[in-house]
Design a protein around this motif. Structure first.
Motif, short mmCIF file in Angstrom:
data_model
loop_
_atom_site.label_atom_id
_atom_site.label_comp_id
_atom_site.label_asym_id
_atom_site.label_seq_id
_atom_site.Cartn_x
_atom_site.Cartn_y
_atom_site.Cartn_z
N SER A 196 0.86 -1.17 0.00
CA SER A 196 0.00 0.00 0.00
C SER A 196 0.90 1.24 0.00
N PRO A 197 0.57 2.28 -0.70
CA PRO A 197 -0.63 2.53 -1.50
C PRO A 197 -0.51 2.06 -2.94
N TRP A 198 0.68 1.55 -3.34
CA TRP A 198 0.94 1.22 -4.74
C TRP A 198 0.06 0.09 -5.27
N SER A 199 -0.44 -0.76 -4.38
CA SER A 199 -1.24 -1.90 -4.83
C SER A 199 -2.53 -1.46 -5.53
N ARG A 200 -2.97 -0.23 -5.29
CA ARG A 200 -4.21 0.28 -5.92
C ARG A 200 -3.94 0.86 -7.32
N TYR A 201 -2.69 1.05 -7.66
CA TYR A 201 -2.34 1.66 -8.94
C TYR A 201 -2.52 0.66 -10.10
N GLU A 202 -2.93 1.18 -11.25
CA GLU A 202 -2.97 0.36 -12.47
C GLU A 202 -1.54 0.06 -12.88
N LYS A 203 -1.29 -1.12 -13.45
CA LYS A 203 0.06 -1.53 -13.78
C LYS A 203 0.22 -1.71 -15.29
N TYR A 204 1.27 -1.07 -15.84
CA TYR A 204 1.51 -1.09 -17.28
C TYR A 204 3.01 -1.27 -17.55
N THR A 205 3.32 -1.58 -18.79
CA THR A 205 4.70 -1.64 -19.25
C THR A 205 4.87 -0.63 -20.38
N PHE A 206 5.94 0.14 -20.32
CA PHE A 206 6.23 1.12 -21.35
C PHE A 206 7.11 0.48 -22.41
N GLN A 207 6.69 0.57 -23.67
CA GLN A 207 7.45 0.02 -24.78
C GLN A 207 7.88 1.10 -25.76
N GLY A 208 7.79 2.34 -25.37
CA GLY A 208 8.17 3.44 -26.23
C GLY A 208 6.95 4.06 -26.90
N GLU A 209 7.10 5.30 -27.31
CA GLU A 209 6.02 5.99 -28.02
C GLU A 209 5.94 5.49 -29.44
N PRO A 210 4.73 5.31 -29.94
CA PRO A 210 4.59 4.86 -31.34
C PRO A 210 5.23 5.87 -32.29
N GLN A 211 5.87 5.34 -33.31
CA GLN A 211 6.51 6.20 -34.31
C GLN A 211 5.49 6.59 -35.36
N ASP A 212 5.65 7.78 -35.91
CA ASP A 212 4.76 8.26 -36.95
C ASP A 212 5.05 7.51 -38.25
N ASP A 213 4.07 6.76 -38.73
CA ASP A 213 4.20 6.05 -40.00
C ASP A 213 3.67 6.94 -41.11
N THR A 214 4.55 7.75 -41.62
CA THR A 214 4.17 8.69 -42.67
C THR A 214 3.99 7.93 -43.97
N GLU A 215 2.85 8.14 -44.59
CA GLU A 215 2.60 7.50 -45.88
C GLU A 215 3.14 8.39 -46.99
N ILE A 216 3.72 7.73 -47.99
CA ILE A 216 4.18 8.46 -49.16
C ILE A 216 3.56 7.83 -50.39
N ASP A 217 3.40 8.62 -51.44
CA ASP A 217 2.83 8.05 -52.66
C ASP A 217 3.92 7.35 -53.47
N ASP A 218 3.49 6.60 -54.49
CA ASP A 218 4.42 5.78 -55.27
C ASP A 218 5.54 6.59 -55.91
N SER A 219 5.21 7.77 -56.45
CA SER A 219 6.25 8.56 -57.12
C SER A 219 7.33 9.00 -56.13
#
Length: 111
Positions: free
Chosen positions: A80-103
């Motif tokens: 206590s008090p940490w047992s009440r906290y939600e538990k997650y794992t950080f894997q990094g911020e998602p990277q921006d997948d910029t789309e480009i056209d064929d040309s």
């Protein structure tokens, strides 16, 4: 329990979360995210000021409530008090997948 991946939108003004940072690089990235959002240690220091990952290694966690952060090992989440906290794992911020056209793609690869 630690299977859910943490995303930055989980940090709100009323957050009570524990976030595991399994690598030192992820800890530094997460510390930057906390700093950018004004989340500080109880003494007012930024989590960027010192790197504490080495104390607990792969079990390193940040404990965040509101705009305050603390750190410790995963095992502390059973207390206590940490047992009440939600538990997650950080894997990094998602990277921006910029789309480009064929040309554009062909110009990049030289066709």
């Amino acid at each position: 329990m630690w299977d859910e991946i943490f995303t930055i939108d989980m940090l709100t003004d009323s957050s009570m979360v524990t976030v595991n940072c399994p690598t030192e690089e992820l800890e530094r990235e997460f510390a930057t995210l906390l700093d950018e959002r004004g989340i500080r240690y109880p003494n007012g220091d930024s989590p960027l000021r010192e790197n504490h990952w080495g104390r607990y290694g792969v079990d390193f966690c940040y404990y965040i409530k509101d705009k305050e952060v603390r750190y410790g090992p995963k095992r502390s989440t059973n207390e206590s008090p940490w047992s009440r906290y939600e538990k997650y794992t950080f894997q990094g911020e998602p990277q921006d997948d910029t789309e480009i056209d064929d040309s554009d793609f062909y110009s990049i690869i030289g066709r």
